[in-house]
Write a protein that holds these residues in place. Structure first.
Motif, mmCIF file in Angstrom:
data_model
loop_
_atom_site.group_PDB
_atom_site.id
_atom_site.type_symbol
_atom_site.label_atom_id
_atom_site.label_comp_id
_atom_site.label_asym_id
_atom_site.label_seq_id
_atom_site.Cartn_x
_atom_site.Cartn_y
_atom_site.Cartn_z
ATOM 1 N N GLY A 58 41.719 38.512 60.669
ATOM 2 C CA GLY A 58 40.425 38.071 61.202
ATOM 3 C C GLY A 58 40.102 38.745 62.516
ATOM 4 N N SER A 59 41.093 38.872 63.393
ATOM 5 C CA SER A 59 40.871 39.515 64.685
ATOM 6 C C SER A 59 40.527 40.990 64.507
ATOM 7 C CB SER A 59 42.121 39.372 65.564
ATOM 8 O OG SER A 59 42.428 38.010 65.768
ATOM 9 N N SER A 60 41.223 41.656 63.580
ATOM 10 C CA SER A 60 40.960 43.084 63.344
ATOM 11 C C SER A 60 39.558 43.302 62.810
ATOM 12 C CB SER A 60 41.983 43.644 62.348
ATOM 13 O OG SER A 60 43.290 43.493 62.844
ATOM 14 N N LEU A 61 39.149 42.459 61.849
ATOM 15 C CA LEU A 61 37.816 42.594 61.281
ATOM 16 C C LEU A 61 36.754 42.342 62.340
ATOM 17 C CD1 LEU A 61 36.061 43.068 58.812
ATOM 18 C CD2 LEU A 61 36.235 40.641 58.284
ATOM 19 N N THR A 62 36.996 41.350 63.184
ATOM 20 C CA THR A 62 36.041 41.063 64.266
ATOM 21 C C THR A 62 35.929 42.251 65.207
ATOM 22 O OG1 THR A 62 36.600 38.714 64.149
ATOM 23 C CG2 THR A 62 35.496 39.499 66.158
ATOM 24 N N GLY A 63 37.079 42.866 65.525
ATOM 25 C CA GLY A 63 37.059 44.035 66.404
ATOM 26 C C GLY A 63 36.297 45.197 65.805
ATOM 27 N N VAL A 64 36.480 45.421 64.504
ATOM 28 C CA VAL A 64 35.764 46.506 63.827
ATOM 29 C C VAL A 64 34.265 46.266 63.842
ATOM 30 C CG1 VAL A 64 35.388 47.628 61.596
ATOM 31 C CG2 VAL A 64 37.711 47.169 62.374
ATOM 32 N N LEU A 65 33.869 45.022 63.572
ATOM 33 C CA LEU A 65 32.437 44.688 63.569
ATOM 34 C C LEU A 65 31.828 44.873 64.951
ATOM 35 C CD1 LEU A 65 32.437 41.502 61.272
ATOM 36 C CD2 LEU A 65 31.684 43.817 60.698
ATOM 37 N N VAL A 66 32.566 44.497 65.994
ATOM 38 C CA VAL A 66 32.080 44.673 67.364
ATOM 39 C C VAL A 66 31.922 46.161 67.676
ATOM 40 C CG1 VAL A 66 32.642 44.382 69.810
ATOM 41 C CG2 VAL A 66 33.009 42.498 68.216
ATOM 42 N N LEU A 67 32.917 46.960 67.256
ATOM 43 C CA LEU A 67 32.857 48.401 67.489
ATOM 44 C C LEU A 67 31.658 49.023 66.778
ATOM 45 C CD1 LEU A 67 34.047 51.074 68.504
ATOM 46 C CD2 LEU A 67 35.478 51.115 66.462
ATOM 47 N N LEU A 68 31.452 48.672 65.513
ATOM 48 C CA LEU A 68 30.327 49.227 64.770
ATOM 49 C C LEU A 68 29.002 48.801 65.377
ATOM 50 C CD1 LEU A 68 31.559 48.796 61.084
ATOM 51 C CD2 LEU A 68 31.489 50.884 62.444
ATOM 52 N N SER A 69 28.935 47.561 65.845
ATOM 53 C CA SER A 69 27.707 47.078 66.488
ATOM 54 C C SER A 69 27.410 47.878 67.739
ATOM 55 C CB SER A 69 27.840 45.593 66.822
ATOM 56 O OG SER A 69 28.059 44.832 65.651
ATOM 57 N N ALA A 70 28.476 48.196 68.485
ATOM 58 C CA ALA A 70 28.290 48.984 69.703
ATOM 59 C C ALA A 70 27.829 50.396 69.374
ATOM 60 C CB ALA A 70 29.585 49.020 70.504
ATOM 61 N N LEU A 71 28.400 50.977 68.307
ATOM 62 C CA LEU A 71 28.032 52.341 67.939
ATOM 63 C C LEU A 71 26.587 52.437 67.497
ATOM 64 C CD1 LEU A 71 31.225 53.503 66.004
ATOM 65 C CD2 LEU A 71 30.525 54.137 68.309
ATOM 66 N N VAL A 72 26.106 51.390 66.832
ATOM 67 C CA VAL A 72 24.704 51.387 66.391
ATOM 68 C C VAL A 72 23.762 51.480 67.578
ATOM 69 C CG1 VAL A 72 22.915 50.003 65.287
ATOM 70 C CG2 VAL A 72 25.159 50.195 64.235
ATOM 71 N N CYS A 73 24.167 50.903 68.703
ATOM 72 C CA CYS A 73 23.314 50.869 69.889
ATOM 73 C C CYS A 73 23.351 52.188 70.657
ATOM 74 C CB CYS A 73 23.735 49.728 70.817
ATOM 75 S SG CYS A 73 23.599 48.096 70.046
#
Length: 460
Positions: A58-73
Motif C-alpha cells: 500500500g505504501s509503495s502504490l501510494t508513493g508511485v501515485l504521488v510521483l506520477l501526480s507530481a510528474l503530471v504537473c
C-alpha cells in the motif's frame, strides 16, 4: 506516385509486453463499534507477515501515485527523459492509443498557422556572380563565350561523396576501433538511405541529404518509430531524383507526370515566379513517407535537409528543422544554413500531429557553385557539438587532396569525441545558456555526416 511508394523495405514492428494490473488495497476507517469489530476481524484474519506485506504494498502504490501526480504537473520539456517516458508509457497502456492521442496533443500542442507562416521564406544567397548559365542553344557570339563555357562545366558538375555516422549508443572508444565501418546499402533490400540510430542520410552524385528522427517519440506509444520516418523520407527523396531528375518542373524531361501539382512559391515571396526544385522533390518524398508510414501504422516525425545541384551551377537547398549545411571554399565558410525551431531544442518537423509541411520549409539557392567546393551536411548531433569554424578547420587540416569519405569520417569522429566531453562549451551548451537553461558539456546524440566535393569530371 502511389504506385512507386507502395513497396518499401520492411522492418519488424516490436510488440509491447502485456502489463500486469495491480489491485489497490482497501482501508477501513474507525468509527462505530461495529466498524471497529469488522476491522479487528479483518486484521485477525490476516497473518502478521501478510499484514506487513500489505502495508508495504500500500505504501509503495501510494508513493508511485504521488510521483506520477507530481510528474503530471511538470511541463514535459522540464521532465527528465526517464520520467516522461514512464508517464506517457503508463498512460498509453491504461487508456490505449485511442485515448492516448488527445493526451499527447495536450502535452505537446502543435503550433498555430501564424507561427508556421514565419518559416515560409525563400532566401537568395548573395555571392559574387561569375557569369550565368542560361542553358540556351549554342551560339558563336564572342560575348557569350564565357556563358557557353560555364554551361558546359555546369552540365558536368557533380559530387564526389562520402557518408559516415554512428548511433548514440556507440561511444567514442567503440567508434575508434579499426573494424568499425558504415554498413553499405544492400541493393537486394532496396533501401536508398543509410541509417544511424534515428538519423538517416542519402548520397547521390547530384544531391545530398540528412534527416533526424525526433527522439521525443520514443516510449510514447508502441508504434512510435521516428527512425522509420527519417530513413523513409531520405529514401524517397533519393528515389524521386532517380525517377524525375533534379528539377521536376522540367516536365518535358520527366519520365512521368507529377502525381500532384507543384507547390506554390512561399507566401512571403508570392510575387516571385521562380520555382524551387528541392522543395518540389521534398514534397513528393513527404507524400511517399506519409503513405508508407500510414500503411505500416507507425507514428513519429523527422527533420530534414537536402541539397540538389542544378544545371545553372546553383545549389538548391530545402530545410526543415535543426540539421545544417555548410559550403566551404578556399579554407573558409562561404555559406551556412540556420536552424528552424519553435524554441530551444524543439525543431520544426515533418510527420504525425505536425502542421509543418514542405511548403513551410526554408529555401535557399546558392549560386555559382565551383569545382573544389566542399558541401558538408550534418544532423544536429554534429552541429550541436561542432561550430562551423571547427568543421572548416578539420577540412583545412586534411588538405585539398583529402577525399569526401575521409572528410566525413574525420568530422563525425570529432563530433562524437566532443559530444562526450563534459567540460566543452559547445554549440548546444551555448544555445542552452542563451535560452536560460542549464546544460554543460557536449550533447550525446546520433550523428550523420554527408560530404560532397564538387568536381566536373564524371570519370572521377
Amino acid at each position: 506516385m502511389v504506385g512507386n511508394y507502395a513497396s518499401l523495405p520492411s522492418s519488424p514492428i516490436a510488440s509491447p509486453n502485456d502489463s500486469s494490473t495491480a489491485l489497490s488495497p482497501t482501508t477501513t476507517k474507525k468509527g462505530s463499534q461495529k466498524s471497529s469489530k469488522s476491522a479487528n476481524a479483518v486484521k485477525q484474519s490476516i497473518p502478521k507477515q501478510g499484514r506487513k506485506w500489505t502495508f508495504i504494498a500500500g505504501s509503495s502504490l501510494t508513493g508511485v501515485l504521488v510521483l506520477l501526480s507530481a510528474l503530471v504537473c511538470i511541463p514535459p520539456h522540464l521532465q527528465p527523459d526517464f520520467s516522461r517516458q514512464l508517464l506517457l508509457g503508463l498512460q498509453t497502456r491504461i487508456v490505449g492509443i485511442g485515448g492516448y492521442l488527445p493526451f499527447l496533443q495536450q502535452l505537446y500542442p502543435t503550433k498555430s498557422p501564424q507561427v508556421l507562416q514565419q518559416a515560409n521564406r525563400h532566401e537568395q544567397v548573395q555571392i559574387e556572380d561569375s557569369g550565368s548559365c542560361a542553358l540556351s542553344a549554342p551560339t558563336t557570339d564572342e560575348s557569350n563565350a564565357k556563358t557557353d563555357e560555364s554551361c558546359s562545366i555546369a552540365a558536368n558538375l557533380l559530387f564526389q561523396y562520402g557518408v559516415y555516422g554512428f548511433s548514440k549508443h556507440v561511444n567514442y572508444q567503440q567508434a575508434s576501433k579499426e573494424g568499425y565501418r558504415v554498413q553499405e546499402l544492400d541493393p537486394k533490400v532496396g533501401w536508398l538511405a543509410y541509417r544511424f540510430g534515428e538519423d538517416a542520410a542519402f548520397v547521390r552524385d547530384n544531391a545530398l541529404g540528412v534527416a533526424d528522427g525526433v527522439g521525443g517519440w520514443n516510449g510514447m506509444a508502441p508504434n512510435a518509430d521516428p527512425a522509420a520516418f527519417s530513413r523513409t523520407l531520405m529514401h524517397f527523396f533519393s528515389k524521386e531524383i532517380e525517377i524525375n531528375g533534379t528539377n521536376p518542373y522540367k516536365s518535358q524531361e520527366s519520365q512521368r507526370a507529377p502525381p500532384t501539382p507543384p507547390p506554390s512559391p512561399p507566401p512571403s515571396h508570392s510575387d516571385s515566379t521562380e520555382q524551387h526544385p528541392a522543395q518540389a522533390i521534398l514534397q513528393r518524398a513527404f507524400d511517399g513517407m506519409t503513405i508508407a508510414m500510414a500503411r505500416a501504422n507507425k507514428i513519429g516525425s523527422t527533420t530534414a535537409l537536402a541539397a540538389v545541384l542544378q544545371d545553372d551551377m546553383s545549389l538548391s537547398i530545402v530545410h526543415v528543422g535543426d540539421c545544417a549545411l555548410l559550403v566551404l571554399r578556399d579554407n573558409s565558410v562561404l555559406f551556412e544554413t540556420k536552424e528552424q525551431t519553435y524554441s530551444f531544442n524543439f525543431p520544426y518537423q515533418l510527420g504525425t500531429n505536425s502542421e509543418t509541411t514542405p511548403k513551410g520549409a526554408v529555401l535557399y539557392k546558392v549560386p555559382n557553385i565551383q569545382k573544389g567546393d566542399v558541401i558538408v551536411v550534418g544532423s544536429d548531433g554534429v552541429f550541436d557539438n561542432l561550430f562551423p569554424e571547427d568543421v572548416n578547420e578539420l577540412v583545412k587540416e586534411l588538405g585539398k587532396d583529402a577525399g569526401p569519405s575521409e572528410l566525413a569520417k574525420r568530422i563525425a569522429m570529432e563530433a562524437k569525441r566532443t559530444s562526450e566531453d563534459r567540460f566543452r562549451r559547445g554549440p548546444f551548451q551555448k544555445g542552452a545558456e542563451e535560452a536560460g537553461k542549464f546544460f554543460q558539456g557536449g550533447k550525446v546524440d546520433d550523428i550523420a555526416v554527408v560530404v560532397g566535393k564538387v568536381i566536373n569530371d564524371r570519370s572521377n
